[in-house]
Design a protein around this motif. Structure first.
Motif, PDB file in Angstrom:
ATOM      1  N   ALA A   1      -0.797 -10.044  -0.790  1.00  0.00           N
ATOM      2  CA  ALA A   1       0.317 -10.351  -1.585  1.00  0.00           C
ATOM      3  C   ALA A   1       0.210  -9.185  -2.739  1.00  0.00           C
ATOM      4  CB  ALA A   1       0.263 -11.651  -2.167  1.00  0.00           C
ATOM      5  N   GLU A   2      -0.688  -8.273  -3.112  1.00  0.00           N
ATOM      6  CA  GLU A   2      -0.795  -7.613  -4.310  1.00  0.00           C
ATOM      7  C   GLU A   2      -0.146  -6.252  -3.937  1.00  0.00           C
ATOM      8  OE1 GLU A   2      -1.919  -8.445  -7.221  1.00  0.00           O
ATOM      9  OE2 GLU A   2      -2.265 -10.462  -6.438  1.00  0.00           O
ATOM     10  N   VAL A   3       0.668  -5.708  -4.775  1.00  0.00           N
ATOM     11  CA  VAL A   3       1.243  -4.300  -4.814  1.00  0.00           C
ATOM     12  C   VAL A   3       0.198  -3.220  -5.390  1.00  0.00           C
ATOM     13  CG1 VAL A   3       3.046  -2.988  -5.337  1.00  0.00           C
ATOM     14  CG2 VAL A   3       3.468  -5.054  -4.533  1.00  0.00           C
ATOM     15  N   ALA A   4      -0.459  -2.439  -4.840  1.00  0.00           N
ATOM     16  CA  ALA A   4      -1.487  -1.466  -5.301  1.00  0.00           C
ATOM     17  C   ALA A   4      -0.763  -0.212  -5.960  1.00  0.00           C
ATOM     18  CB  ALA A   4      -2.469  -1.172  -4.265  1.00  0.00           C
ATOM     19  N   GLY A   5       0.391   0.072  -5.485  1.00  0.00           N
ATOM     20  CA  GLY A   5       0.945   1.271  -5.923  1.00  0.00           C
ATOM     21  C   GLY A   5       0.770   2.410  -4.954  1.00  0.00           C
ATOM     22  N   ASN A   6       0.979   3.703  -5.804  1.00  0.00           N
ATOM     23  CA  ASN A   6       1.064   4.783  -4.959  1.00  0.00           C
ATOM     24  C   ASN A   6      -0.182   5.417  -5.087  1.00  0.00           C
ATOM     25  OD1 ASN A   6       3.773   4.398  -4.447  1.00  0.00           O
ATOM     26  ND2 ASN A   6       4.348   5.443  -6.283  1.00  0.00           N
ATOM     27  N   PHE A   7      -0.557   6.383  -4.143  1.00  0.00           N
ATOM     28  CA  PHE A   7      -1.771   7.191  -3.983  1.00  0.00           C
ATOM     29  C   PHE A   7      -1.542   8.337  -3.540  1.00  0.00           C
ATOM     30  CE2 PHE A   7      -2.996   2.696  -4.475  1.00  0.00           C
ATOM     31  CZ  PHE A   7      -4.302   2.668  -5.536  1.00  0.00           C
ATOM     32  N   SER A   8      -2.340   9.508  -3.768  1.00  0.00           N
ATOM     33  CA  SER A   8      -2.669  10.781  -3.347  1.00  0.00           C
ATOM     34  C   SER A   8      -3.901  11.142  -3.021  1.00  0.00           C
ATOM     35  CB  SER A   8      -1.670  11.909  -3.980  1.00  0.00           C
ATOM     36  OG  SER A   8      -2.509  11.978  -5.369  1.00  0.00           O
ATOM     37  N   GLY A   9      -4.297  11.788  -1.936  1.00  0.00           N
ATOM     38  CA  GLY A   9      -5.376  11.970  -1.660  1.00  0.00           C
ATOM     39  C   GLY A   9      -5.944  13.316  -0.927  1.00  0.00           C
ATOM     40  N   GLN A  10      -7.112  13.878  -0.924  1.00  0.00           N
ATOM     41  CA  GLN A  10      -7.543  15.051  -0.155  1.00  0.00           C
ATOM     42  C   GLN A  10      -8.783  14.666   0.635  1.00  0.00           C
ATOM     43  OE1 GLN A  10      -6.175  18.082  -0.314  1.00  0.00           O
ATOM     44  NE2 GLN A  10      -4.585  17.132  -1.677  1.00  0.00           N
ATOM     45  N   VAL A  11      -8.776  15.207   1.944  1.00  0.00           N
ATOM     46  CA  VAL A  11      -9.992  14.866   2.701  1.00  0.00           C
ATOM     47  C   VAL A  11     -10.648  16.426   3.212  1.00  0.00           C
ATOM     48  CG1 VAL A  11      -8.378  14.854   4.799  1.00  0.00           C
ATOM     49  CG2 VAL A  11     -10.931  13.575   4.782  1.00  0.00           C
TER      50      VAL A  11
ATOM     51  N   THR B   1      -0.782  10.857   1.355  1.00  0.00           N
ATOM     52  CA  THR B   1       0.152  10.273   0.091  1.00  0.00           C
ATOM     53  C   THR B   1       0.422   8.725   0.828  1.00  0.00           C
ATOM     54  OG1 THR B   1       1.027  12.068  -0.263  1.00  0.00           O
ATOM     55  CG2 THR B   1       2.057   9.921  -1.107  1.00  0.00           C
ATOM     56  N   LEU B   2      -0.052   7.796  -0.074  1.00  0.00           N
ATOM     57  CA  LEU B   2       0.312   6.260   0.251  1.00  0.00           C
ATOM     58  C   LEU B   2       1.399   6.033  -0.964  1.00  0.00           C
ATOM     59  CD1 LEU B   2      -3.474   5.106   0.862  1.00  0.00           C
ATOM     60  CD2 LEU B   2      -1.540   5.253   2.207  1.00  0.00           C
ATOM     61  N   THR B   3       2.435   5.441  -0.141  1.00  0.00           N
ATOM     62  CA  THR B   3       3.545   4.969  -1.223  1.00  0.00           C
ATOM     63  C   THR B   3       3.700   3.444  -1.067  1.00  0.00           C
ATOM     64  OG1 THR B   3       4.621   7.046  -0.742  1.00  0.00           O
ATOM     65  CG2 THR B   3       5.859   5.150  -1.748  1.00  0.00           C
ATOM     66  N   ASN B   4       3.903   2.703  -2.255  1.00  0.00           N
ATOM     67  CA  ASN B   4       4.013   1.257  -2.191  1.00  0.00           C
ATOM     68  C   ASN B   4       2.947   0.650  -1.272  1.00  0.00           C
ATOM     69  OD1 ASN B   4       6.381   1.528  -3.713  1.00  0.00           O
ATOM     70  ND2 ASN B   4       7.634   1.794  -1.930  1.00  0.00           N
ATOM     71  N   LEU B   5       1.705   0.951  -1.600  1.00  0.00           N
ATOM     72  CA  LEU B   5       0.529   0.380  -1.056  1.00  0.00           C
ATOM     73  C   LEU B   5       0.505  -1.182  -1.190  1.00  0.00           C
ATOM     74  CD1 LEU B   5      -1.855   0.694   1.057  1.00  0.00           C
ATOM     75  CD2 LEU B   5      -3.171   1.240  -0.948  1.00  0.00           C
TER      76      LEU B   5
ATOM     77  N   HIS C   1      -1.242   6.710  -8.848  1.00  0.00           N
ATOM     78  CA  HIS C   1      -0.185   6.930  -9.559  1.00  0.00           C
ATOM     79  C   HIS C   1       0.517   5.842 -10.155  1.00  0.00           C
ATOM     80  CE1 HIS C   1      -0.649  11.088  -8.201  1.00  0.00           C
ATOM     81  NE2 HIS C   1      -0.849  10.837  -7.143  1.00  0.00           N
ATOM     82  N   LEU C   2       0.001   5.316 -11.555  1.00  0.00           N
ATOM     83  CA  LEU C   2       0.491   4.072 -11.879  1.00  0.00           C
ATOM     84  C   LEU C   2       1.234   4.157 -13.218  1.00  0.00           C
ATOM     85  CD1 LEU C   2      -2.767   1.987 -11.249  1.00  0.00           C
ATOM     86  CD2 LEU C   2      -0.812   2.028  -9.757  1.00  0.00           C
ATOM     87  N   PRO C   3       2.107   3.359 -13.503  1.00  0.00           N
ATOM     88  CA  PRO C   3       2.689   3.553 -14.791  1.00  0.00           C
ATOM     89  C   PRO C   3       1.725   3.549 -16.139  1.00  0.00           C
ATOM     90  CG  PRO C   3       3.995   2.049 -13.439  1.00  0.00           C
ATOM     91  CD  PRO C   3       2.622   2.304 -12.856  1.00  0.00           C
TER      92      PRO C   3
ATOM     93  N   PRO D   1      -3.208  -8.486   5.188  1.00  0.00           N
ATOM     94  CA  PRO D   1      -2.440  -7.584   5.927  1.00  0.00           C
ATOM     95  C   PRO D   1      -2.249  -6.286   4.947  1.00  0.00           C
ATOM     96  CG  PRO D   1      -1.156  -9.434   4.819  1.00  0.00           C
ATOM     97  CD  PRO D   1      -2.743  -9.523   4.779  1.00  0.00           C
ATOM     98  N   VAL D   2      -1.951  -5.077   5.317  1.00  0.00           N
ATOM     99  CA  VAL D   2      -1.767  -3.994   4.582  1.00  0.00           C
ATOM    100  C   VAL D   2      -0.342  -3.555   5.059  1.00  0.00           C
ATOM    101  CG1 VAL D   2      -2.507  -1.647   4.417  1.00  0.00           C
ATOM    102  CG2 VAL D   2      -4.348  -3.589   4.844  1.00  0.00           C
ATOM    103  N   GLY D   3       0.293  -3.135   3.747  1.00  0.00           N
ATOM    104  CA  GLY D   3       1.534  -2.570   4.057  1.00  0.00           C
ATOM    105  C   GLY D   3       1.954  -1.079   3.217  1.00  0.00           C
ATOM    106  N   GLY D   4       3.106  -0.559   3.302  1.00  0.00           N
ATOM    107  CA  GLY D   4       3.320   0.559   2.556  1.00  0.00           C
ATOM    108  C   GLY D   4       3.584   1.751   3.712  1.00  0.00           C
ATOM    109  N   GLN D   5       3.667   2.730   3.150  1.00  0.00           N
ATOM    110  CA  GLN D   5       3.884   4.084   3.861  1.00  0.00           C
ATOM    111  C   GLN D   5       3.018   5.297   3.800  1.00  0.00           C
ATOM    112  OE1 GLN D   5       6.701   2.879   1.819  1.00  0.00           O
ATOM    113  NE2 GLN D   5       7.063   1.558   3.650  1.00  0.00           N
ATOM    114  N   LEU D   6       2.786   5.826   4.784  1.00  0.00           N
ATOM    115  CA  LEU D   6       1.683   6.727   4.761  1.00  0.00           C
ATOM    116  C   LEU D   6       2.469   8.257   5.245  1.00  0.00           C
ATOM    117  CD1 LEU D   6      -1.238   8.224   4.813  1.00  0.00           C
ATOM    118  CD2 LEU D   6      -1.461   7.417   7.249  1.00  0.00           C
ATOM    119  N   SER D   7       2.070   9.067   4.622  1.00  0.00           N
ATOM    120  CA  SER D   7       2.218  10.541   4.909  1.00  0.00           C
ATOM    121  C   SER D   7       1.007  11.518   4.791  1.00  0.00           C
ATOM    122  CB  SER D   7       3.436  11.011   3.874  1.00  0.00           C
ATOM    123  OG  SER D   7       4.749  10.561   4.119  1.00  0.00           O
ATOM    124  N   PHE D   8       0.939  12.336   5.816  1.00  0.00           N
ATOM    125  CA  PHE D   8      -0.215  13.431   5.658  1.00  0.00           C
ATOM    126  C   PHE D   8      -0.218  14.773   6.411  1.00  0.00           C
ATOM    127  CE2 PHE D   8      -0.376  11.277   9.801  1.00  0.00           C
ATOM    128  CZ  PHE D   8      -0.697  12.506  10.796  1.00  0.00           C
ATOM    129  N   ALA D   9      -1.029  15.465   6.161  1.00  0.00           N
ATOM    130  CA  ALA D   9      -0.754  16.959   6.669  1.00  0.00           C
ATOM    131  C   ALA D   9      -2.528  17.165   6.784  1.00  0.00           C
ATOM    132  CB  ALA D   9      -0.397  17.870   5.951  1.00  0.00           C
TER     133      ALA D   9
END
Length: 223
Positions: free
Chosen positions: A179-189, A171-175, A203-205, A146-154
């Motif tokens: 059961a694994e938390v992959a973190g935050n990502f940003s991208g371009q297409v 932008t992917l937030t809290n992907l 964007h990881l610590p 299963p996939v979770g998190g929040q997506l924002s896009f333009a």
């Protein structure tokens, strides 16, 4: 709920409504049931909800034009649900257009404009989305992962439906993947109409993850 209809038809000298005959229509609806409206119109689309707005028609029998300013609430279409869907519609010869559209569902929103030319099967689009909950996107969900998190896009672009040119950001937030938390990502297409390229950065610590994806587009085969 209320509904009002004004209809004008211009008949020829033989009382015929021919291809060149002009017509006008003005329909106003306030908090009308979509199910009841479909019963009146004789349609059977799998949709329910509450609709308010105005529909205006004009032109001739051979070349009609329709314009609508609408707000639909508690919209249910098959398994898909929206708290609110609003915008302006325009239909004419070889033009299907939706402007100032806004779709809201459980804190998520998608806004923008879309123009489609059916004869050429070409489109223009300028869309943005925010706080889209991935766990509510059924196409992404499997029992094993299963996939979770929040997506924002333009994203914006134009061209054939299956091979448009365009560009966008996401932008992917809290992907979460399983059961694994992959973190935050940003991208371009980016797409040149032949190939689409996606680049992702984490964007990881500690450390950084980068990914690239290229997808060939074809006007002959669905993607």
């Amino acid at each position: 709920s209320t509904a009002a209809l004004e209809l004008g038809l211009d008949f020829d000298h033989n009382w015929g409504f021919v291809a060149s005959s002009p017509w006008t229509m003005d329909v106003r609806v306030r908090r009308g049931s979509i199910a009841d409206l479909q019963y009146i119109m004789g349609t059977k689309f799998p949709a329910t909800g509450i609709l308010s707005g105005r529909l205006q028609g004009s032109g001739t029998r051979a070349a009609p034009a329709l314009d609508s300013d609408f707000v639909a609430r508690e919209l249910q279409a098959g398994p898909w649900h929206a708290d609110r869907f609003a915008g302006q519609l325009h239909f004419a010869h070889d033009i299907d257009q939706l402007t100032n559209a806004e779709l809201r569902e459980n804190g998520s929103s998608v806004k923008g404009n879309v123009l489609y030319r059916p004869l050429e099967q070409e489109a223009e689009f300028d869309l943005s989305g925010s706080n889209i909950a991935l766990d509510r996107v059924r196409a992404l969900q499997t029992t094993s992962l299963p996939v979770g998190g929040q997506l924002s896009f333009a994203i914006r672009g134009s061209g054939p439906l299956r091979s448009p040119t365009g560009e966008g950001s996401l932008t992917l937030t809290n992907l979460r993947l399983g059961a694994e938390v992959a973190g935050n990502f940003s991208g371009q297409v980016q797409s040149d109409g032949h190939n689409a390229h996606l680049s992702l950065n984490s964007h990881l610590p500690r450390g950084q993850l980068m990914a690239e994806l290229d997808l060939g587009l074809s006007g002959d085969q669905p993607i």
